[in-house]
Motif scaffolding. Structure first.
Motif, PDB file in Angstrom:
ATOM      1  N   GLY A 167      36.520  40.614  28.005  1.00 39.58           N
ATOM      2  CA  GLY A 167      37.041  39.178  28.075  1.00 39.58           C
ATOM      3  C   GLY A 167      38.231  38.874  29.213  1.00 39.58           C
ATOM      4  N   LEU A 168      38.755  39.596  29.847  1.00 45.66           N
ATOM      5  CA  LEU A 168      39.887  39.448  30.786  1.00 45.66           C
ATOM      6  C   LEU A 168      39.613  39.325  32.354  1.00 45.66           C
ATOM      7  CD1 LEU A 168      41.725  42.200  29.143  1.00 45.66           C
ATOM      8  CD2 LEU A 168      41.866  40.378  28.299  1.00 45.66           C
ATOM      9  N   GLY A 169      38.610  39.250  32.638  1.00 49.38           N
ATOM     10  CA  GLY A 169      37.959  39.345  33.640  1.00 49.38           C
ATOM     11  C   GLY A 169      36.682  39.981  34.278  1.00 49.38           C
ATOM     12  N   SER A 170      36.465  39.723  35.335  1.00 50.75           N
ATOM     13  CA  SER A 170      35.091  40.249  36.437  1.00 50.75           C
ATOM     14  C   SER A 170      35.468  42.201  36.558  1.00 50.75           C
ATOM     15  CB  SER A 170      34.793  39.825  37.197  1.00 50.75           C
ATOM     16  OG  SER A 170      35.943  40.032  37.922  1.00 50.75           O
ATOM     17  N   GLU A 171      36.816  42.187  37.183  1.00 47.00           N
ATOM     18  CA  GLU A 171      36.912  43.893  38.085  1.00 47.00           C
ATOM     19  C   GLU A 171      38.248  43.813  37.244  1.00 47.00           C
ATOM     20  OE1 GLU A 171      36.141  44.623  41.247  1.00 47.00           O
ATOM     21  OE2 GLU A 171      33.654  45.222  40.576  1.00 47.00           O
ATOM     22  N   ALA A 172      39.057  42.673  37.107  1.00 49.91           N
ATOM     23  CA  ALA A 172      40.761  42.980  36.625  1.00 49.91           C
ATOM     24  C   ALA A 172      40.987  42.709  35.864  1.00 49.91           C
ATOM     25  CB  ALA A 172      41.434  42.198  38.484  1.00 49.91           C
ATOM     26  N   ALA A 173      42.164  43.784  35.426  1.00 53.37           N
ATOM     27  CA  ALA A 173      43.025  43.194  33.872  1.00 53.37           C
ATOM     28  C   ALA A 173      44.010  42.700  34.182  1.00 53.37           C
ATOM     29  CB  ALA A 173      42.804  44.657  33.277  1.00 53.37           C
ATOM     30  N   ASN A 174      43.980  41.626  33.976  1.00 53.69           N
ATOM     31  CA  ASN A 174      45.829  41.043  34.452  1.00 53.69           C
ATOM     32  C   ASN A 174      46.081  41.167  35.956  1.00 53.69           C
ATOM     33  OD1 ASN A 174      45.557  40.153  31.394  1.00 53.69           O
ATOM     34  ND2 ASN A 174      47.823  41.234  30.799  1.00 53.69           N
ATOM     35  N   GLY A 175      45.458  41.510  36.009  1.00 56.02           N
ATOM     36  CA  GLY A 175      45.857  41.030  37.987  1.00 56.02           C
ATOM     37  C   GLY A 175      46.047  42.336  38.945  1.00 56.02           C
ATOM     38  N   VAL A 176      45.331  43.737  38.005  1.00 56.34           N
ATOM     39  CA  VAL A 176      45.790  44.997  37.795  1.00 56.34           C
ATOM     40  C   VAL A 176      44.042  45.431  38.157  1.00 56.34           C
ATOM     41  CG1 VAL A 176      46.290  47.504  38.203  1.00 56.34           C
ATOM     42  CG2 VAL A 176      47.775  45.440  37.219  1.00 56.34           C
ATOM     43  N   LEU A 191      43.071  42.114  23.030  1.00 51.59           N
ATOM     44  CA  LEU A 191      44.014  41.390  23.019  1.00 51.59           C
ATOM     45  C   LEU A 191      45.441  41.845  22.851  1.00 51.59           C
ATOM     46  CD1 LEU A 191      42.493  39.862  19.943  1.00 51.59           C
ATOM     47  CD2 LEU A 191      41.944  39.016  21.587  1.00 51.59           C
ATOM     48  N   HIS A 192      46.081  42.536  22.627  1.00 52.78           N
ATOM     49  CA  HIS A 192      47.178  43.111  23.338  1.00 52.78           C
ATOM     50  C   HIS A 192      47.693  43.196  24.838  1.00 52.78           C
ATOM     51  CE1 HIS A 192      50.812  45.477  22.719  1.00 52.78           C
ATOM     52  NE2 HIS A 192      50.287  46.099  22.896  1.00 52.78           N
ATOM     53  N   LEU A 193      45.999  43.909  24.995  1.00 48.54           N
ATOM     54  CA  LEU A 193      46.189  44.040  26.613  1.00 48.54           C
ATOM     55  C   LEU A 193      46.354  42.471  27.026  1.00 48.54           C
ATOM     56  CD1 LEU A 193      43.708  46.569  27.684  1.00 48.54           C
ATOM     57  CD2 LEU A 193      46.620  47.187  27.587  1.00 48.54           C
ATOM     58  N   ALA A 194      45.598  41.435  26.780  1.00 54.66           N
ATOM     59  CA  ALA A 194      45.197  40.096  27.398  1.00 54.66           C
ATOM     60  C   ALA A 194      47.405  39.638  27.191  1.00 54.66           C
ATOM     61  CB  ALA A 194      44.701  39.663  26.844  1.00 54.66           C
ATOM     62  N   SER A 195      47.557  40.078  26.469  1.00 50.25           N
ATOM     63  CA  SER A 195      49.103  39.367  26.102  1.00 50.25           C
ATOM     64  C   SER A 195      50.577  39.918  27.061  1.00 50.25           C
ATOM     65  CB  SER A 195      49.807  39.374  24.865  1.00 50.25           C
ATOM     66  OG  SER A 195      49.979  40.731  24.335  1.00 50.25           O
ATOM     67  N   LEU A 196      50.294  41.342  27.574  1.00 45.52           N
ATOM     68  CA  LEU A 196      50.915  42.197  28.306  1.00 45.52           C
ATOM     69  C   LEU A 196      51.192  41.912  29.850  1.00 45.52           C
ATOM     70  CD1 LEU A 196      49.922  45.551  27.135  1.00 45.52           C
ATOM     71  CD2 LEU A 196      52.131  44.515  26.017  1.00 45.52           C
ATOM     72  N   PRO A 197      52.377  41.808  30.601  1.00 45.63           N
ATOM     73  CA  PRO A 197      52.611  41.284  31.618  1.00 45.63           C
ATOM     74  C   PRO A 197      52.035  42.531  33.070  1.00 45.63           C
ATOM     75  CG  PRO A 197      54.282  42.873  31.181  1.00 45.63           C
ATOM     76  CD  PRO A 197      53.431  42.546  29.968  1.00 45.63           C
ATOM     77  N   PRO A 198      50.967  41.657  34.365  1.00 44.32           N
ATOM     78  CA  PRO A 198      50.546  42.717  34.843  1.00 44.32           C
ATOM     79  C   PRO A 198      51.267  44.076  35.204  1.00 44.32           C
ATOM     80  CG  PRO A 198      50.558  40.328  36.062  1.00 44.32           C
ATOM     81  CD  PRO A 198      51.756  41.000  34.649  1.00 44.32           C
ATOM     82  N   GLY A 199      50.608  44.866  35.884  1.00 43.48           N
ATOM     83  CA  GLY A 199      51.283  46.147  36.063  1.00 43.48           C
ATOM     84  C   GLY A 199      51.911  46.921  35.064  1.00 43.48           C
TER      85      GLY A 199
END
Length: 725
Positions: free
Chosen positions: A542-551, A604-612
């Motif tokens: 639910g956060l993207g295809s291969e990247a999670a918050n840009g990382v 859901l917690h990961l989705a609220s964290l900043p990239p990196g």
């Protein structure tokens, strides 16, 4: 005599029977009056009646200046019904506003001989029998007019798009068929059909009525007929059966109790005629119209037969609800097996009940014997699979399309590009509760299958089910409750032992400050943890295809692998601390969590964290479970039923054992109850808590504990995370 002295007669009232309006008096039952309805507005009220059907339509005014009236909605309804035409003669709402409402009547009671209207005047009670009781309900015929207007506009638009030449070139082939002579049986069925009766009722003309207000002189004149015309005469009336009966002298009659009882029975028989006499006057209702009040006067076998002929397919629990409370389920089981067959745990009416001997199809005239064979084949196909293809069925039974469609519509619903699906979901609860009935029905279906194989020359491919959802496969192995609890404990004990051992080993290694030798890597690697054969938890759903918050997860893993051993150890400590903080915060809101729910909340917690962020380096299921144990949780060995659809992560349930508040002991007792039962009733929980806490336990305390740990569904309580979907 002593009872007469204690209860003396205070006042005597003469009762008179007025029959002037006996065949004309109706009782109208209105709904609760809306704030905008004018029931007393005579100038805007019109009425019409169909005497044979005892059907009345009243048109009443709506107060358009009332503050409760929505003027914009009224204008919109009038526009949808009448359109933009300026001709007021054919419009429903001449004022371009919905200013009236139509009420249509239905018969509230079939037998009105026991009802009467009474008027009390000058110490005399005058009663007039009611000819009918009509219940008035709002009619929404204006919505049908709006739909008709919409269809006309669409048809006009489609006709305008096509050219005249295309219309002339559109030649259609016409097939001429000659109707066969109608037999006497077919004519009788047609006359008694619902469509024929509806047509006859529609042909009866409406008669307009003249409404008179309460204070009108005509109303006052008609009201006088409610009083008996023979009230002042000395001649005997019809209510005086014998000169011996003197209603005004009850004490004298009490002294002759036997004679009075006989005379009183004759008096009552005149007031309330026998039901058999009234039944001949009741018009024949359509075949598919069923009165529940009349149904419950029949024997149980006839009730079950009538219900099954009307509903066609029903679950046993719903059938018991229709029959009412106090009916023996064992007796119902005996009756239903005479008129229905078990399909997917549900009961379907037998073919010979719908198509009795010497009857034929109303569509094609096919004999009942052939229809029963074809319908039995359709029912048998649904015992093999939840889905049936209409073309495959028609190719085997070789009946007209109308009959095949009729069979399928009785027990299935069409799905686009899929076929026909069985009407009701499989009733696994009935199959589990009554294995003897299921086995008996299975043997009956085996006999029907053998007959169908001979009649239709079925091959082995036709007999074999497409999916393992056959009724034979639906027979479960009966396992007692204690055995299920033991099996669940054994499954969970292995996981708990492994988790606790690994947790203690890692905890002792951190305390001792052990490090891996140089040149080697720690066993705890992000995304590559060798302690578990399970796949790492997917933190990118639910956060993207291969990247999670840009990382990118692979880059993050590669960066951590390239770090020195000392840095990797420090990084793992930071990850563990961050993860523990998240778990502790989650447990403060949710006292009970399944591993599946925890993973969802973590995503859901990961989705609220900043990239990196450091938690994007990868968290495995094993790390989550060990963190739960480190935060004071215990795994609850919930005995899930064998037929559960819960996944492995949903069956791993963890609960905070000690939260540090006054309800810890309450929750611990509750969790012990659910370690032995998958679902529990509230009274069981309340009685168990009451035994341990006595009078100090209050209803708010029980509600608080249940809200923390449980969820309710269908009158039963489940531990959070175990509620069936």
């Amino acid at each position: 005599m002593a009872s007469e002295e204690d209860d003396p007669i205070i006042h005597e009232v003469d009762v008179h029977l007025a029959k002037s309006l006996a065949e004309k008096l109706y009782l109208f039952q209105y709904p609760v009056r809306p704030a905008t309805m004018k029931y007393d507005d005579v100038t805007h009220l019109s009425a019409r009646i169909k005497p044979k059907q005892q059907k009345v339509e009243l048109e009443m005014a709506i107060d358009t200046v009332s503050p409760n009236y929505c003027r914009s909605k009224g204008e919109q309804i009038a526009l949808n019904v009448d359109g933009t035409c300026t001709d007021d003669s054919g419009s429903t709402y001449a004022t371009k506003l919905m200013d009236k409402q139509t009420f249509s009547s239905i018969q509230s009671a079939v037998n009105t001989s026991r009802y009467a209207a009474a008027v009390y005047r000058k110490g005399e009670l005058h009663i007039t029998p009611l000819h009918g009781i009509l219940q008035l309900r709002p009619s929404f015929s204006y919505l049908d007019k709006a739909d008709a207007k919409h269809r006309e506009r669409e048809a006009a638009n489609e006709a305008g798009d096509s050219s005249q030449d295309e219309a002339e070139d559109d030649v259609k082939q016409i097939t001429v068929r000659f109707s066969r002579p109608e037999s006497e049986q077919a004519r009788q069925r047609r006359i008694q059909s619902y469509e024929f009766l509806q047509k006859k009722q529609a042909e009866e003309p409406w008669y307009h009525l003249h409404y008179c207000g309460v204070k009108d002189s005509r109303s006052e004149h008609e009201r006088q007929y409610l009083f008996s015309q023979l009230a002042g005469m000395l001649e005997t009336t019809e209510l005086t059966k014998s000169p011996r009966l003197d209603i005004k002298c009850p004490r004298a009659l009490c002294r002759r109790a036997g004679e009075f009882f006989l005379l009183f029975c004759e008096y009552l028989s005149m007031l309330m005629p026998l039901v058999e006499e009234e039944e001949s006057k009741v018009p024949l209702a359509p075949s598919n119209v069923l009165s529940m009040a009349q149904l419950r006067t029949l024997p149980l076998a006839d009730q079950v037969r009538t219900l099954m002929k009307n509903v066609k397919v029903v679950q046993f629990a719903n059938l018991m609800g229709l029959l009412g409370s106090g009916v023996d389920s064992t007796a119902v089981l005996r009756c239903i097996q005479q008129v229905a067959m078990l399909v997917q745990g549900c009961w379907v009416v037998k073919s010979d009940v719908l198509y009795p001997k010497d009857s034929c199809s109303p569509h094609s005239g096919v004999a009942a014997e052939v229809l029963c064979r074809g319908r039995d084949f359709v029912m048998w196909k649904f015992t093999q699979d939840l889905w049936v293809i209409r073309k495959e069925v028609a190719a085997v039974i070789k009946l007209p399309p109308e009959d095949v469609k009729d069979f399928l519509e009785q027990m299935a619903v069409p799905r686009i590009n899929k076929g026909w699906e069985f009407l009701l979901p499989p009733d696994a609860e009935f199959v589990k509760k009554h294995p003897d009935v299921v086995q008996r029905q299975y043997m009956l279906w085996m006999g029907i299958q053998a007959k169908l194989e001979k009649v239709y020359n079925l091959s082995k491919e036709d007999v074999m089910p497409k999916k393992p959802t056959s009724q034979a496969a639906a027979l479960p192995v009966v396992v007692c409750g204690e055995r299920r609890v033991a099996m669940a404990k054994d499954r969970a004990q292995d996981n708990q032992t492994i988790l606790e051992n690994n947790y203690q080993r890692r905890k002792s290694s951190r305390v001792a400050g052990t490090r891996a030798p140089e040149g080697t890597r720690l066993a705890i690697k992000i995304k590559e943890e060798p302690l578990s054969e399970e796949e790492p938890m997917d933190t990118t759903s639910g956060l993207g295809s291969e990247a999670a918050n840009g990382v990118h997860s692979d880059e993050s893993s590669r960066d951590s692998a390239d770090l020195p051993v000392e840095c990797q150890g420090a990084r793992s400590e930071v990850v563990a601390a961050e993860l523990k903080e998240f778990v502790q915060g989650t447990l403060r809101k949710h006292y009970v969590l399944s591993l599946s729910e925890l993973k969802r909340l973590f995503n859901l917690h990961l989705a609220s964290l900043p990239p990196g962020h450091i938690l994007f380096s990868g968290i495995s299921d094993r790390m989550l479970q060990e963190t739960l144990l480190d935060c004071g949780c215990k795994q609850i060995l919930v005995p899930f039923p064998p037929q559960t659809t819960a996944s492995a992560d949903e069956q791993k349930v963890f609960a905070l054992w000690e939260a540090g508040d006054s309800f810890d002991q309450h929750r611990q007792i509750l969790l012990e109850i659910f370690s032995k039962n998958y679902r529990v009733r509230r009274n069981v929980i309340q009685s168990k808590l009451g035994q341990d806490f006595g009078e100090s336990l209050s209803k708010p305390d029980v509600d608080k504990v249940l809200k923390d740990c449980c969820a309710s569904h269908g009158g039963m309580w489940y531990l959070k995370g175990t509620l069936p979907s």
